[in-house]
Design an enzyme around this catalytic site. Sequence first.
Site, PDB file in Angstrom:
ATOM      1  N   ARG A  57      -6.913  26.917  70.171  1.00  0.00           N
ATOM      2  CA  ARG A  57      -7.211  25.491  69.820  1.00  0.00           C
ATOM      3  C   ARG A  57      -7.616  24.694  70.949  1.00  0.00           C
ATOM      4  O   ARG A  57      -8.597  23.897  70.989  1.00  0.00           O
ATOM      5  CB  ARG A  57      -6.099  25.220  68.885  1.00  0.00           C
ATOM      6  CG  ARG A  57      -6.462  23.628  68.368  1.00  0.00           C
ATOM      7  CD  ARG A  57      -5.443  22.982  67.761  1.00  0.00           C
ATOM      8  NE  ARG A  57      -5.634  21.736  67.212  1.00  0.00           N
ATOM      9  CZ  ARG A  57      -4.801  20.598  66.732  1.00  0.00           C
ATOM     10  NH1 ARG A  57      -3.654  20.769  67.355  1.00  0.00           N
ATOM     11  NH2 ARG A  57      -5.103  19.507  66.695  1.00  0.00           N
ATOM     12  N   HIS A  61     -11.033  22.863  71.713  1.00  0.00           N
ATOM     13  CA  HIS A  61     -11.339  21.293  71.741  1.00  0.00           C
ATOM     14  C   HIS A  61     -11.648  20.957  73.266  1.00  0.00           C
ATOM     15  O   HIS A  61     -12.463  20.168  73.444  1.00  0.00           O
ATOM     16  CB  HIS A  61      -9.789  20.745  71.589  1.00  0.00           C
ATOM     17  CG  HIS A  61      -9.355  20.621  70.333  1.00  0.00           C
ATOM     18  ND1 HIS A  61      -8.633  19.702  69.881  1.00  0.00           N
ATOM     19  CD2 HIS A  61      -9.787  21.386  69.115  1.00  0.00           C
ATOM     20  CE1 HIS A  61      -8.481  19.749  68.429  1.00  0.00           C
ATOM     21  NE2 HIS A  61      -9.123  20.743  68.001  1.00  0.00           N
ATOM     22  N   ASN A  91      -6.356  15.542  69.864  1.00  0.00           N
ATOM     23  CA  ASN A  91      -5.504  16.237  70.836  1.00  0.00           C
ATOM     24  C   ASN A  91      -4.047  15.881  70.721  1.00  0.00           C
ATOM     25  O   ASN A  91      -3.383  16.392  71.543  1.00  0.00           O
ATOM     26  CB  ASN A  91      -6.185  16.301  72.184  1.00  0.00           C
ATOM     27  CG  ASN A  91      -7.517  16.874  72.276  1.00  0.00           C
ATOM     28  OD1 ASN A  91      -7.884  17.679  71.576  1.00  0.00           O
ATOM     29  ND2 ASN A  91      -8.508  16.281  73.060  1.00  0.00           N
ATOM     30  N   HIS A 189      -8.504  29.659  61.992  1.00  0.00           N
ATOM     31  CA  HIS A 189      -7.531  29.102  61.016  1.00  0.00           C
ATOM     32  C   HIS A 189      -6.521  30.217  60.416  1.00  0.00           C
ATOM     33  O   HIS A 189      -5.514  29.675  59.938  1.00  0.00           O
ATOM     34  CB  HIS A 189      -8.136  28.042  60.349  1.00  0.00           C
ATOM     35  CG  HIS A 189      -8.706  26.968  60.830  1.00  0.00           C
ATOM     36  ND1 HIS A 189      -9.417  26.181  60.120  1.00  0.00           N
ATOM     37  CD2 HIS A 189      -8.527  26.577  62.017  1.00  0.00           C
ATOM     38  CE1 HIS A 189      -9.614  25.016  60.823  1.00  0.00           C
ATOM     39  NE2 HIS A 189      -9.377  25.285  62.013  1.00  0.00           N
TER      40      HIS A 189
END
Length: 324
Positions: A57, A61, A91, A189
């Site tokens: 993740r 990002h 974040n 996910h």
Amino acid sequence: MKGFCWILVFLVVLRWVQCDLQMGYYGSSCPKAEKIVQDYVNEHIPNAPSLAAALIRMHFHDCFVKGCDASILLNVTSSSGNQTEKVAIPNQTVRGFDFIDRLKSLVEAECPGIVSCADIIALAARDSIAITGGPSWKVPTGRRDGLLSNASEALNQIPAPFDNITILIQKFANKSLDLKDLVLLSGAHTIGIAHCPSVSNRLYNFTGVGDRDPSLDSEYADNLRATKCRTQNDTTTILEMDPGSRKTFDLSYYTLLLKRRGLFESDSALTTNSNTLAYINQLLQGSLQNFFSEFALSMEKMGQIEVKTGTSGEIRRNCAVVNS
């Protein structure tokens, strides 16, 4: 010299010209770098497997804002007062910063000032998914670290849990990623977790009149309200994005989407477009290995978004601050 290639200019003058990322970029300058990262990941991630999801993740990002340049790692500095990506809303639940710092310290001890924080993120994300039974992929290196970080850019550019399919497609297209990449990268996910604020609107007040999102399976929604997000103001409860299979990198996330059990609005949105829906069905009809192979290709593509190489950016000594 790694990272550069010779070309003939005007058939007379030889000049250094920046090349793209390379496999084994540090082969001469820091030959143990990738093994240092992999060994540390292999030692610690099996004891804290949820960090694998956190690191991929973080990589995602980071790449969506200013490219894969470790700008997500920069702290707010008192001198500038600039709010960095790290404190942006998308974040605030990102984890793994300390883990990257430890990796950086190990690599710096071996080769000071050689290996970028951006490459460490990319390598750690790949190795952590692989060691927990997920796919692996090629990580060419040679990224350099960015000098700037802006919270508002993170808020505007990182795909949000509330985004519809039109917004998702545009945000991915802005990074030269297509609909197939959107479906595949969302597949991470399968090992993801979330918190109630990302879904409470779907459960309690979808259109502002105390209703829930009709696109969410009613039994699933009732269960979330009864056992997880018991109030609209719950900010701490952790939710599995792929209930019952969160520790396994598999295809069950996509199965849940077809059952209207995608946790985020952005998950459910993947079934509202005929092309993304067709690709979900195609993945489910294929093998797990096919999913791994396709996911790997999209990760390789994402890992090269707007990378800084050559003389752009810098090699940070401390991942949290630009060099003085």
